[in-house]
Scaffold this motif. Sequence first.
Motif, PDB file in Angstrom:
ATOM      1  N   LEU A 108       0.864  -1.190   0.000  1.00 22.57           N
ATOM      2  CA  LEU A 108       0.000   0.000   0.000  1.00 22.57           C
ATOM      3  C   LEU A 108       0.894   1.232   0.000  1.00 22.57           C
ATOM      4  CD1 LEU A 108      -1.263  -2.056   2.603  1.00 22.57           C
ATOM      5  CD2 LEU A 108      -3.227  -0.847   1.678  1.00 22.57           C
ATOM      6  N   LYS A 110       1.136   5.237  -0.550  1.00 22.60           N
ATOM      7  CA  LYS A 110       0.441   6.513  -0.727  1.00 22.60           C
ATOM      8  C   LYS A 110       1.514   7.559  -1.015  1.00 22.60           C
ATOM      9  CE  LYS A 110      -3.622   5.346   1.971  1.00 22.60           C
ATOM     10  NZ  LYS A 110      -4.406   5.510   3.192  1.00 22.60           N
ATOM     11  N   THR A 118      -7.892   5.029   3.504  1.00 25.47           N
ATOM     12  CA  THR A 118      -8.220   3.601   3.530  1.00 25.47           C
ATOM     13  C   THR A 118      -9.462   3.496   4.400  1.00 25.47           C
ATOM     14  OG1 THR A 118      -5.850   3.105   3.484  1.00 25.47           O
ATOM     15  CG2 THR A 118      -7.340   1.307   4.115  1.00 25.47           C
ATOM     16  N   HIS A 121     -12.374  -0.902   7.973  1.00 22.79           N
ATOM     17  CA  HIS A 121     -12.664  -2.292   7.597  1.00 22.79           C
ATOM     18  C   HIS A 121     -11.915  -3.194   8.561  1.00 22.79           C
ATOM     19  CE1 HIS A 121      -8.629  -1.712   5.914  1.00 22.79           C
ATOM     20  NE2 HIS A 121      -8.516  -3.030   5.866  1.00 22.79           N
ATOM     21  N   ASP A 123      -9.872  -7.224   8.202  1.00 16.25           N
ATOM     22  CA  ASP A 123      -9.334  -7.981   7.072  1.00 16.25           C
ATOM     23  C   ASP A 123      -9.943  -9.369   6.877  1.00 16.25           C
ATOM     24  OD1 ASP A 123      -7.672  -5.839   6.651  1.00 16.25           O
ATOM     25  OD2 ASP A 123      -5.895  -6.758   7.541  1.00 16.25           O
ATOM     26  N   TRP A 138       2.293  -4.756   9.649  1.00 20.85           N
ATOM     27  CA  TRP A 138       2.240  -3.552   8.801  1.00 20.85           C
ATOM     28  C   TRP A 138       3.577  -2.851   8.988  1.00 20.85           C
ATOM     29  CZ3 TRP A 138       2.195   1.898   9.079  1.00 20.85           C
ATOM     30  CH2 TRP A 138       1.630   2.563   7.973  1.00 20.85           C
ATOM     31  N   VAL A 150      -1.927   4.195  10.117  1.00 24.92           N
ATOM     32  CA  VAL A 150      -3.181   3.438  10.205  1.00 24.92           C
ATOM     33  C   VAL A 150      -3.685   3.573  11.643  1.00 24.92           C
ATOM     34  CG1 VAL A 150      -4.256   1.178   9.911  1.00 24.92           C
ATOM     35  CG2 VAL A 150      -2.284   1.795   8.503  1.00 24.92           C
ATOM     36  N   PHE A 168     -11.448  -0.868  -1.356  1.00 25.21           N
ATOM     37  CA  PHE A 168     -10.990   0.408  -0.774  1.00 25.21           C
ATOM     38  C   PHE A 168     -11.410   1.595  -1.631  1.00 25.21           C
ATOM     39  CE2 PHE A 168      -7.062  -1.343   1.714  1.00 25.21           C
ATOM     40  CZ  PHE A 168      -7.932  -2.065   2.501  1.00 25.21           C
ATOM     41  N   PHE A 210      -1.176  -6.620  13.989  1.00 21.07           N
ATOM     42  CA  PHE A 210      -2.607  -6.495  14.316  1.00 21.07           C
ATOM     43  C   PHE A 210      -3.385  -7.741  13.908  1.00 21.07           C
ATOM     44  CE2 PHE A 210      -4.503  -5.438  10.144  1.00 21.07           C
ATOM     45  CZ  PHE A 210      -3.400  -5.005   9.423  1.00 21.07           C
ATOM     46  N   HIS A 216      -9.804  -1.177  11.342  1.00 21.44           N
ATOM     47  CA  HIS A 216      -8.786  -0.156  11.120  1.00 21.44           C
ATOM     48  C   HIS A 216      -9.068   0.617   9.842  1.00 21.44           C
ATOM     49  CE1 HIS A 216      -7.381  -3.840   9.123  1.00 21.44           C
ATOM     50  NE2 HIS A 216      -6.686  -3.077   8.283  1.00 21.44           N
ATOM     51  N   ALA A 218      -7.190   4.287   7.490  1.00 22.32           N
ATOM     52  CA  ALA A 218      -6.030   5.197   7.447  1.00 22.32           C
ATOM     53  C   ALA A 218      -6.371   6.433   6.618  1.00 22.32           C
ATOM     54  CB  ALA A 218      -4.821   4.475   6.838  1.00 22.32           C
ATOM     55  N   ARG A 228       4.555   7.368   1.627  1.00 19.16           N
ATOM     56  CA  ARG A 228       4.142   6.457   2.693  1.00 19.16           C
ATOM     57  C   ARG A 228       4.005   5.081   2.052  1.00 19.16           C
ATOM     58  NH1 ARG A 228      -1.111   4.139   5.003  1.00 19.16           N
ATOM     59  NH2 ARG A 228      -0.384   2.880   3.226  1.00 19.16           N
ATOM     60  N   ALA A 230       3.968   1.217   2.554  1.00 24.75           N
ATOM     61  CA  ALA A 230       3.752   0.212   3.600  1.00 24.75           C
ATOM     62  C   ALA A 230       3.671  -1.159   2.966  1.00 24.75           C
ATOM     63  CB  ALA A 230       2.466   0.517   4.357  1.00 24.75           C
ATOM     64  N   ALA A 232       2.476  -4.743   3.892  1.00 25.18           N
ATOM     65  CA  ALA A 232       1.708  -5.518   4.887  1.00 25.18           C
ATOM     66  C   ALA A 232       1.781  -6.986   4.503  1.00 25.18           C
ATOM     67  CB  ALA A 232       0.264  -5.040   4.906  1.00 25.18           C
ATOM     68  N   ARG A 234       0.624 -11.072   5.717  1.00 30.06           N
ATOM     69  CA  ARG A 234      -0.440 -11.763   6.463  1.00 30.06           C
ATOM     70  C   ARG A 234       0.016 -13.156   6.869  1.00 30.06           C
ATOM     71  NH1 ARG A 234      -2.685  -6.749   6.211  1.00 30.06           N
ATOM     72  NH2 ARG A 234      -3.499  -6.234   4.182  1.00 30.06           N
TER      73      ARG A 234
END
Length: 282
Positions: A108, A110, A118, A121, A123, A138, A150, A168, A210, A216, A218, A228, A230, A232, A234
């Motif tokens: 992600l 930005k 964001t 929501h 996940d 993250w 976030v 999103f 998280f 969450h 953002a 920015r 990021a 992430a 999983r």
Amino acid sequence: MLHREPLQEIAEEQVRAFEQDGAVCLRGMFSADWLAALAEDIERDKAEPGPMVRRNTPPGKPGEFFVDFQLWRRWPNCRRFVFDSPAAAIAARMLSATEVVYYHDHLLVKEPGTEECTPWHHDQPYYPVDGWQVGSIWLPLDPVDRATCVEYVAGSHRWGRWFRPRYFNRATSELAVSDDRFEDMPDIDAERPRHRFLAWDLAPGDCIFFHGLTVHGAPGNRSASRRRRAYATRWLGEDARYATRSQISPPILEHGLQRGDPMACALFPPVWPRAARAKELS
Ligand SMILES: O=C(O)CCC(=O)C(=O)O
């Protein structure tokens, strides 16, 4: 140095804070070398994105909200991050898991001036995954201040509620998932006084861990000069099971799993304990 173990020990109270609040900031976990390696792959990916890329900024608007998935399948440093970075050890510790499977990654970015937020929501409704041991790291590659970070609704992973997943990009409709558990996301901004929010000033090397059910969202990136970026990732513990849902995001298919199966397969590789992975490869 591309170290395999977290640079800092994770304290018991950080695990407890994650269990209670659903999100915790872990400081100084990754070296600058890891961040540089990931940054290299992120630029490769931006130049040559994968098939699931989403550009969430409408043409003509400032900045860019760039989203892509499964970099680890295409770029070498993201792949090393899965198997040889501290991330798997962090996930095992935070999820109190004895076995960890890597689920997927989500980039992600930005760019400066991006206005798109964001949306609120959580996940797990996006995933074909049931179980409690579902978590994300993250990891920002740029310094992030609290106002750009976030934000997490503390304790929301324990509400016992599952909210309908939406893309999103607000111009796109919700995912076509029918599940009796799902309800509409409440207006979290209107409910602000009723909740406790978690967000942090983050330095390079810090990350947030998280839970898959923690609500969450953002803001955009109002900075005129600072990106920015990021990354992430999983991670799933041993209680995670494949759940059939009519539509999922990201659409990672062709795994061959049946409802109720443990998640481990070639697309979702076992990464912890590391010895098991070595055995599997031998
Ligand atoms: O980076 C963002 O803006 C949001 C991150 C997010 O929603 C996630 O990692 O699940």
